[in-house]
Design a protein around this motif. Structure first.
Motif, PDB file in Angstrom:
ATOM      1  N   THR A  12      35.750  28.856  38.619  1.00 30.80           N
ATOM      2  CA  THR A  12      36.639  29.411  37.598  1.00 30.80           C
ATOM      3  C   THR A  12      36.009  29.288  36.216  1.00 30.80           C
ATOM      4  OG1 THR A  12      38.563  28.816  38.920  1.00 30.80           O
ATOM      5  CG2 THR A  12      38.942  29.251  36.596  1.00 30.80           C
ATOM      6  N   PHE A  13      35.421  28.141  35.931  1.00 32.18           N
ATOM      7  CA  PHE A  13      34.749  27.926  34.641  1.00 32.18           C
ATOM      8  C   PHE A  13      33.616  28.927  34.454  1.00 32.18           C
ATOM      9  CE2 PHE A  13      31.341  25.777  32.265  1.00 32.18           C
ATOM     10  CZ  PHE A  13      31.997  25.562  31.070  1.00 32.18           C
ATOM     11  N   VAL A  14      32.806  29.118  35.474  1.00 31.75           N
ATOM     12  CA  VAL A  14      31.685  30.055  35.383  1.00 31.75           C
ATOM     13  C   VAL A  14      32.186  31.483  35.183  1.00 31.75           C
ATOM     14  CG1 VAL A  14      29.760  31.068  36.683  1.00 31.75           C
ATOM     15  CG2 VAL A  14      30.081  28.603  36.665  1.00 31.75           C
ATOM     16  N   LEU A  25      37.462  39.962  33.585  1.00 36.98           N
ATOM     17  CA  LEU A  25      37.986  38.644  33.928  1.00 36.98           C
ATOM     18  C   LEU A  25      39.084  38.756  34.988  1.00 36.98           C
ATOM     19  CD1 LEU A  25      37.920  35.606  33.252  1.00 36.98           C
ATOM     20  CD2 LEU A  25      39.679  36.072  31.553  1.00 36.98           C
ATOM     21  N   PHE A  26      40.030  39.673  34.806  1.00 37.50           N
ATOM     22  CA  PHE A  26      41.091  39.873  35.798  1.00 37.50           C
ATOM     23  C   PHE A  26      40.520  40.336  37.138  1.00 37.50           C
ATOM     24  CE2 PHE A  26      44.227  40.435  32.194  1.00 37.50           C
ATOM     25  CZ  PHE A  26      44.856  39.230  32.436  1.00 37.50           C
ATOM     26  N   LYS A  27      39.522  41.214  37.087  1.00 38.87           N
ATOM     27  CA  LYS A  27      38.896  41.700  38.314  1.00 38.87           C
ATOM     28  C   LYS A  27      38.240  40.545  39.074  1.00 38.87           C
ATOM     29  CE  LYS A  27      34.918  43.415  37.910  1.00 38.87           C
ATOM     30  NZ  LYS A  27      33.694  42.922  38.417  1.00 38.87           N
ATOM     31  N   ASP A  28      37.542  39.685  38.354  1.00 39.33           N
ATOM     32  CA  ASP A  28      36.871  38.551  38.985  1.00 39.33           C
ATOM     33  C   ASP A  28      37.879  37.567  39.575  1.00 39.33           C
ATOM     34  OD1 ASP A  28      34.426  39.631  38.365  1.00 39.33           O
ATOM     35  OD2 ASP A  28      34.142  38.416  36.564  1.00 39.33           O
ATOM     36  N   PHE A  29      38.972  37.319  38.872  1.00 38.39           N
ATOM     37  CA  PHE A  29      39.984  36.410  39.401  1.00 38.39           C
ATOM     38  C   PHE A  29      40.679  37.004  40.619  1.00 38.39           C
ATOM     39  CE2 PHE A  29      39.952  33.865  35.451  1.00 38.39           C
ATOM     40  CZ  PHE A  29      39.830  32.628  36.061  1.00 38.39           C
TER      41      PHE A  29
END
Length: 139
Positions: A12-14, A25-29
């Motif tokens: 999550t930090f990375v 960011l939303f796509k990655d989460f």
């Protein structure tokens, strides 16, 4: 569980540090949430016998395991679980401060745009990924 939680916090930090914009960011989460659910789906399929009788037996056996909560364990007169949690929190804040320091000092900016010729105070205004002064680099 501790190893899994620590690895999720690190990933999550990375992801947060490497994201260029909020949509990414939303796509990655979302991708990380889907991947984290895949192990639950695989376990449920194993308990229903889709991966063979041996894995079904092992999954059923794993469901019956009881874990005794020893949250009262002490380390140097401190409760162990909150001490570990606080240590992870301090480590994450420390890593975040390293990144913030690099951003505020312009280290990351000058690494990406070594020939950009703008005043130090204007670095925070660059948000589109291009240098508006000097030669354009690395676009």
């Amino acid at each position: 569980k501790l190893l899994e939680g620590t690895s999720v916090m690190f990933v999550t930090f990375v992801i947060i540090i490497q994201s260029e914009n909020i949509i990414e960011l939303f796509k990655d989460f979302a991708a990380m949430a889907i991947i984290s659910e895949l192990d639950d789906v695989a376990f449920n399929l194993a308990t229903h016998g889709y991966f063979g009788p041996k894995l079904k037996k092992d999954a059923d056996k794993a469901q019956k395991i009881k874990f005794e909560d020893k949250s009262l364990m002490k380390c140097c007169y401190l409760p162990l679980r909150p001490t570990i949690l606080f240590s992870l929190f301090v480590a994450m804040i420390g890593m975040y401060m390293v990144v913030v320091s690099g951003q505020l000092s312009g280290t990351y900016f000058y690494a990406k745009f070594p020939t950009c010729d703008i005043p130090f105070q204007s670095i925070s205004k660059i948000g589109d990924g291009t240098c508006d002064g000097g030669k354009k680099c690395c676009s």
